[in-house]
Write a protein that holds these residues in place. Structure first.
Motif, PDB file in Angstrom:
ATOM      1  N   LEU A  68       4.174  -3.185   3.666  1.00 15.39           N
ATOM      2  CA  LEU A  68       3.803  -4.307   4.525  1.00 15.39           C
ATOM      3  C   LEU A  68       3.301  -5.490   3.705  1.00 15.39           C
ATOM      4  CD1 LEU A  68       1.931  -2.380   7.373  1.00 15.39           C
ATOM      5  CD2 LEU A  68       4.166  -3.497   7.556  1.00 15.39           C
ATOM      6  N   ALA A  69       2.475  -5.195   2.684  1.00 14.20           N
ATOM      7  CA  ALA A  69       1.905  -6.274   1.871  1.00 14.20           C
ATOM      8  C   ALA A  69       2.976  -7.013   1.081  1.00 14.20           C
ATOM      9  CB  ALA A  69       0.852  -5.695   0.918  1.00 14.20           C
ATOM     10  N   ILE A  70       3.884  -6.286   0.477  1.00 15.43           N
ATOM     11  CA  ILE A  70       4.884  -6.935  -0.374  1.00 15.43           C
ATOM     12  C   ILE A  70       5.939  -7.639   0.466  1.00 15.43           C
ATOM     13  CG2 ILE A  70       6.613  -5.092  -0.669  1.00 15.43           C
ATOM     14  CD1 ILE A  70       5.010  -7.292  -3.430  1.00 15.43           C
ATOM     15  N   GLN A  71       6.253  -7.090   1.650  1.00 17.98           N
ATOM     16  CA  GLN A  71       7.185  -7.765   2.544  1.00 17.98           C
ATOM     17  C   GLN A  71       6.588  -9.047   3.109  1.00 17.98           C
ATOM     18  OE1 GLN A  71       9.414  -3.669   4.038  1.00 17.98           O
ATOM     19  NE2 GLN A  71       7.920  -4.648   5.356  1.00 17.98           N
ATOM     20  N   SER A  72       5.275  -9.089   3.200  1.00 23.17           N
ATOM     21  CA  SER A  72       4.609 -10.301   3.689  1.00 23.17           C
ATOM     22  C   SER A  72       4.863 -11.479   2.763  1.00 23.17           C
ATOM     23  CB  SER A  72       3.102 -10.058   3.823  1.00 23.17           C
ATOM     24  OG  SER A  72       2.843  -9.093   4.807  1.00 23.17           O
ATOM     25  N   ILE A  73       5.167 -11.189   1.506  1.00 22.84           N
ATOM     26  CA  ILE A  73       5.535 -12.247   0.565  1.00 22.84           C
ATOM     27  C   ILE A  73       7.048 -12.401   0.490  1.00 22.84           C
ATOM     28  CG2 ILE A  73       5.465 -13.016  -1.838  1.00 22.84           C
ATOM     29  CD1 ILE A  73       2.784 -13.165  -0.372  1.00 22.84           C
ATOM     30  N   GLY A  74       7.738 -11.315   0.174  1.00 19.78           N
ATOM     31  CA  GLY A  74       9.184 -11.399  -0.046  1.00 19.78           C
ATOM     32  C   GLY A  74       9.958 -11.821   1.179  1.00 19.78           C
ATOM     33  N   MET A  75       9.705 -11.177   2.309  1.00 18.48           N
ATOM     34  CA  MET A  75      10.479 -11.483   3.502  1.00 18.48           C
ATOM     35  C   MET A  75      10.008 -12.774   4.159  1.00 18.48           C
ATOM     36  SD  MET A  75      11.356  -7.715   4.970  1.00 18.48           S
ATOM     37  CE  MET A  75      12.923  -8.217   5.680  1.00 18.48           C
ATOM     38  N   THR A  76       8.751 -13.137   3.946  1.00 18.10           N
ATOM     39  CA  THR A  76       8.310 -14.463   4.388  1.00 18.10           C
ATOM     40  C   THR A  76       9.018 -15.538   3.576  1.00 18.10           C
ATOM     41  OG1 THR A  76       6.144 -13.694   5.123  1.00 18.10           O
ATOM     42  CG2 THR A  76       6.330 -16.025   4.549  1.00 18.10           C
ATOM     43  N   SER A  77       9.162 -15.313   2.282  1.00 18.54           N
ATOM     44  CA  SER A  77       9.884 -16.250   1.423  1.00 18.54           C
ATOM     45  C   SER A  77      11.339 -16.383   1.876  1.00 18.54           C
ATOM     46  CB  SER A  77       9.827 -15.770  -0.033  1.00 18.54           C
ATOM     47  OG  SER A  77      10.292 -16.763  -0.918  1.00 18.54           O
ATOM     48  N   ALA A  78      11.957 -15.224   2.182  1.00 16.97           N
ATOM     49  CA  ALA A  78      13.336 -15.243   2.673  1.00 16.97           C
ATOM     50  C   ALA A  78      13.430 -15.946   4.022  1.00 16.97           C
ATOM     51  CB  ALA A  78      13.875 -13.816   2.785  1.00 16.97           C
ATOM     52  N   THR A  79      12.424 -15.767   4.872  1.00 19.28           N
ATOM     53  CA  THR A  79      12.402 -16.416   6.180  1.00 19.28           C
ATOM     54  C   THR A  79      12.337 -17.931   6.048  1.00 19.28           C
ATOM     55  OG1 THR A  79      11.386 -14.531   7.314  1.00 19.28           O
ATOM     56  CG2 THR A  79      11.046 -16.707   8.296  1.00 19.28           C
ATOM     57  N   ILE A  80      11.460 -18.403   5.169  1.00 20.80           N
ATOM     58  CA  ILE A  80      11.343 -19.857   4.968  1.00 20.80           C
ATOM     59  C   ILE A  80      12.652 -20.420   4.433  1.00 20.80           C
ATOM     60  CG2 ILE A  80      10.122 -21.656   3.673  1.00 20.80           C
ATOM     61  CD1 ILE A  80       7.649 -19.830   3.752  1.00 20.80           C
ATOM     62  N   TYR A  81      13.301 -19.675   3.535  1.00 22.12           N
ATOM     63  CA  TYR A  81      14.609 -20.115   3.039  1.00 22.12           C
ATOM     64  C   TYR A  81      15.636 -20.157   4.168  1.00 22.12           C
ATOM     65  CZ  TYR A  81      19.312 -19.642   1.312  1.00 22.12           C
ATOM     66  OH  TYR A  81      20.652 -19.789   1.145  1.00 22.12           O
ATOM     67  N   ILE A  82      15.677 -19.104   4.989  1.00 21.03           N
ATOM     68  CA  ILE A  82      16.643 -19.022   6.089  1.00 21.03           C
ATOM     69  C   ILE A  82      16.459 -20.193   7.058  1.00 21.03           C
ATOM     70  CG2 ILE A  82      17.210 -17.697   8.175  1.00 21.03           C
ATOM     71  CD1 ILE A  82      16.648 -15.147   6.470  1.00 21.03           C
TER      72      ILE A  82
ATOM     73  N   ALA B 190      13.918 -11.924  -2.638  1.00 21.49           N
ATOM     74  CA  ALA B 190      14.354 -11.829  -1.245  1.00 21.49           C
ATOM     75  C   ALA B 190      15.191 -13.038  -0.809  1.00 21.49           C
ATOM     76  CB  ALA B 190      13.152 -11.639  -0.322  1.00 21.49           C
ATOM     77  N   PRO B 191      14.756 -14.280  -1.091  1.00 21.08           N
ATOM     78  CA  PRO B 191      15.628 -15.408  -0.734  1.00 21.08           C
ATOM     79  C   PRO B 191      16.930 -15.414  -1.516  1.00 21.08           C
ATOM     80  CG  PRO B 191      13.658 -16.174  -1.882  1.00 21.08           C
ATOM     81  CD  PRO B 191      13.426 -14.747  -1.531  1.00 21.08           C
ATOM     82  N   PHE B 192      16.904 -14.891  -2.751  1.00 24.56           N
ATOM     83  CA  PHE B 192      18.144 -14.780  -3.509  1.00 24.56           C
ATOM     84  C   PHE B 192      19.112 -13.839  -2.799  1.00 24.56           C
ATOM     85  CE2 PHE B 192      20.709 -12.617  -6.799  1.00 24.56           C
ATOM     86  CZ  PHE B 192      21.403 -13.716  -7.272  1.00 24.56           C
ATOM     87  N   GLY B 193      18.589 -12.727  -2.257  1.00 27.34           N
ATOM     88  CA  GLY B 193      19.430 -11.817  -1.489  1.00 27.34           C
ATOM     89  C   GLY B 193      19.989 -12.486  -0.249  1.00 27.34           C
ATOM     90  N   ALA B 194      19.157 -13.305   0.430  1.00 26.90           N
ATOM     91  CA  ALA B 194      19.614 -14.036   1.618  1.00 26.90           C
ATOM     92  C   ALA B 194      20.714 -15.032   1.261  1.00 26.90           C
ATOM     93  CB  ALA B 194      18.440 -14.756   2.271  1.00 26.90           C
ATOM     94  N   LEU B 195      20.660 -15.576   0.037  1.00 30.88           N
ATOM     95  CA  LEU B 195      21.696 -16.490  -0.425  1.00 30.88           C
ATOM     96  C   LEU B 195      22.979 -15.745  -0.739  1.00 30.88           C
ATOM     97  CD1 LEU B 195      22.759 -19.195  -1.639  1.00 30.88           C
ATOM     98  CD2 LEU B 195      21.702 -18.478  -3.799  1.00 30.88           C
ATOM     99  N   VAL B 196      22.852 -14.639  -1.467  1.00 31.25           N
ATOM    100  CA  VAL B 196      24.023 -13.893  -1.929  1.00 31.25           C
ATOM    101  C   VAL B 196      24.820 -13.322  -0.767  1.00 31.25           C
ATOM    102  CG1 VAL B 196      24.743 -11.814  -3.189  1.00 31.25           C
ATOM    103  CG2 VAL B 196      23.078 -13.375  -4.199  1.00 31.25           C
ATOM    104  N   VAL B 197      24.124 -12.900   0.306  1.00 33.84           N
ATOM    105  CA  VAL B 197      24.823 -12.265   1.420  1.00 33.84           C
ATOM    106  C   VAL B 197      25.860 -13.193   2.042  1.00 33.84           C
ATOM    107  CG1 VAL B 197      23.258 -12.954   3.293  1.00 33.84           C
ATOM    108  CG2 VAL B 197      24.449 -10.771   3.422  1.00 33.84           C
ATOM    109  N   ASN B 198      25.712 -14.505   1.871  1.00 30.55           N
ATOM    110  CA  ASN B 198      26.684 -15.455   2.408  1.00 30.55           C
ATOM    111  C   ASN B 198      27.781 -15.801   1.408  1.00 30.55           C
ATOM    112  OD1 ASN B 198      25.618 -15.642   4.939  1.00 30.55           O
ATOM    113  ND2 ASN B 198      25.296 -17.846   4.872  1.00 30.55           N
ATOM    114  N   LEU B 199      27.646 -15.325   0.164  1.00 26.32           N
ATOM    115  CA  LEU B 199      28.597 -15.692  -0.871  1.00 26.32           C
ATOM    116  C   LEU B 199      29.545 -14.563  -1.256  1.00 26.32           C
ATOM    117  CD1 LEU B 199      26.226 -17.680  -3.284  1.00 26.32           C
ATOM    118  CD2 LEU B 199      27.656 -18.564  -1.430  1.00 26.32           C
ATOM    119  N   ILE B 200      29.140 -13.314  -1.012  1.00 30.76           N
ATOM    120  CA  ILE B 200      29.976 -12.179  -1.394  1.00 30.76           C
ATOM    121  C   ILE B 200      30.181 -11.277  -0.188  1.00 30.76           C
ATOM    122  CG2 ILE B 200      29.092 -12.246  -3.763  1.00 30.76           C
ATOM    123  CD1 ILE B 200      27.447  -9.737  -3.088  1.00 30.76           C
ATOM    124  N   SER B 201      31.107 -10.337  -0.331  1.00 27.11           N
ATOM    125  CA  SER B 201      31.339  -9.355   0.724  1.00 27.11           C
ATOM    126  C   SER B 201      30.097  -8.500   0.930  1.00 27.11           C
ATOM    127  CB  SER B 201      32.527  -8.453   0.346  1.00 27.11           C
ATOM    128  OG  SER B 201      32.627  -7.370   1.243  1.00 27.11           O
TER     129      SER B 201
END
Length: 350
Positions: free
Chosen positions: A87-101, A268-279
């Motif tokens: 929960l603690a680490i997702q509060s940073i990583g997935m929040t970062s990905a959310t702001i990017y999204i 996490a935001p890098f993963g959100a970026l990559v998911v739109n660029l590759i299969s």
């Protein structure tokens, strides 16, 4: 390519501002607080979360899905520690990905997400206060294993059809409020126990029942898990302040968080970026196999026998029956409505 394709730079200013504030705060905390040795000593979890954060941003799985089995099964920490760290680490990583999204204007199913957020705000604190502390450690591990083994089986069986969907069914959107609230409350309780789960629930609903494109379903699940993680770790911290004998948060949670946080803020935001660029297929296949593998590993590592073993096996069956029910309802609606894209997918699978 890479971060240069994070979208329009003027539009992305909230994301860059967030990174500036976070890294400034983290660096100050490490240097002023004298935690440099702590960060260096916990480098294994930072390395692990470089993978976990990518998974968190590019799939409907929180970073805790990687952190939990590593901490609990590999390092033999208790399930409660794995949950709180997740929960603690997702509060940073997935929040970062959310702001990017949100900054990059990605498509999100707000109709289902809004009531799910409200439900999570209710279910997560309730689960943290009244459910999670009373679940035995073995069952925390087994519930985690069951949830993600079921996710893995779902994708290995239905992957081609899931990645082929490009249009959402309008019929079920009439029930967004009630479906979203149900996902939020039940998923919030599940996440209060294991640190993950609500993301898989909204994702499964979107791709199986609504037949939503993965490029919409995954960002939607990321945002919901980010919100639930913040609510979850805040609830646990508040409860630990008043009743530490019941809601204790181990010091190792903070130490591991300190080492891994700067990794996941970008991973996490890098993963959100990559998911739109590759299969998406290779990533989902690998992650699905790992999900099933950690389930088997849990059963072997914990020497699970008797009723706990029966419960773990029945749990996987029940989850997949639920998934199949959602799939059947979604497919039936596609046939009735005559959605050409979904009918074409059905013909490919036949």
């Amino acid at each position: 390519m890479g971060f240069l394709r994070f979208g329009s730079w003027p539009r992305m200013w909230p994301f860059w501002l967030w990174l500036t504030i976070f890294y400034s705060a983290w660096l100050t905390l490490v240097l002023v607080g004298g935690h440099v040795s702590t960060v260096l000593h916990h480098w294994p979890i930072a390395l692990t979360m470089s993978v976990g954060s990518y998974v968190a941003g590019s799939t409907p799985m929180g970073g805790g899905t990687v952190a939990f089995p590593v901490l609990v099964l590999l390092f033999d920490f208790p399930g409660a520690l794995g949950r709180n760290f997740g929960l603690a680490i997702q509060s940073i990583g997935m929040t970062s990905a959310t702001i990017y999204i949100l900054s990059s204007g990605r498509s999100v199913d707000w109709g289902l997400l809004r009531p799910a957020l409200v439900g999570a705000l209710i279910g997560t604190p309730l689960g943290a206060a009244w459910v999670a502390p009373w679940v035995p450690d073995l069952w925390v591990k087994l519930i985690f294993g069951v949830i993600w083994a079921s996710f893995g089986i779902l994708h290995l069986v239905k992957l081609r059809e899931l990645v082929s969907a490009h249009q959402s069914s309008r019929q079920w959107h009439r029930l967004d409020l009630w479906i979203g609230l149900a996902i939020g409350v039940t998923g919030g309780i599940a996440s209060s126990i294991t640190g993950v789960g609500i993301d898989m629930m909204i994702y499964a609903t979107l791709v199986l029942l609504y037949r939503t494109d993965l490029k919409v379903a995954i960002p939607t699940s990321v945002i919901l898990m980010a919100f639930t993680s913040v609510v979850g770790i805040a609830s646990n911290g508040l409860l630990a302040t008043f009743r530490p004998e019941i809601y204790h948060i181990a010091p190792e949670v903070f130490a591991n968080w300190l080492a891994a946080a700067p990794i996941v803020a970008l991973g996490a935001p890098f993963g959100a970026l990559v998911v739109n660029l590759i299969s998406r297929t290779p990533t989902l296949v690998v992650v699905s196999v790992l999900c099933i593998g950690q389930y088997v590993w849990t059963l072997v590592h914990e020497h699970v026998t008797g009723w706990p073993l029966i419960g773990a096996l029945v749990g996987v069956v029940l989850f997949n029956l639920l998934f199949h029910g959602l799939y059947t309802l979604g497919k039936g609606n596609a046939l009735i409505s005559g959605n050409p894209l979904e009918l074409a997918t059905d013909e490919l699978d036949s």
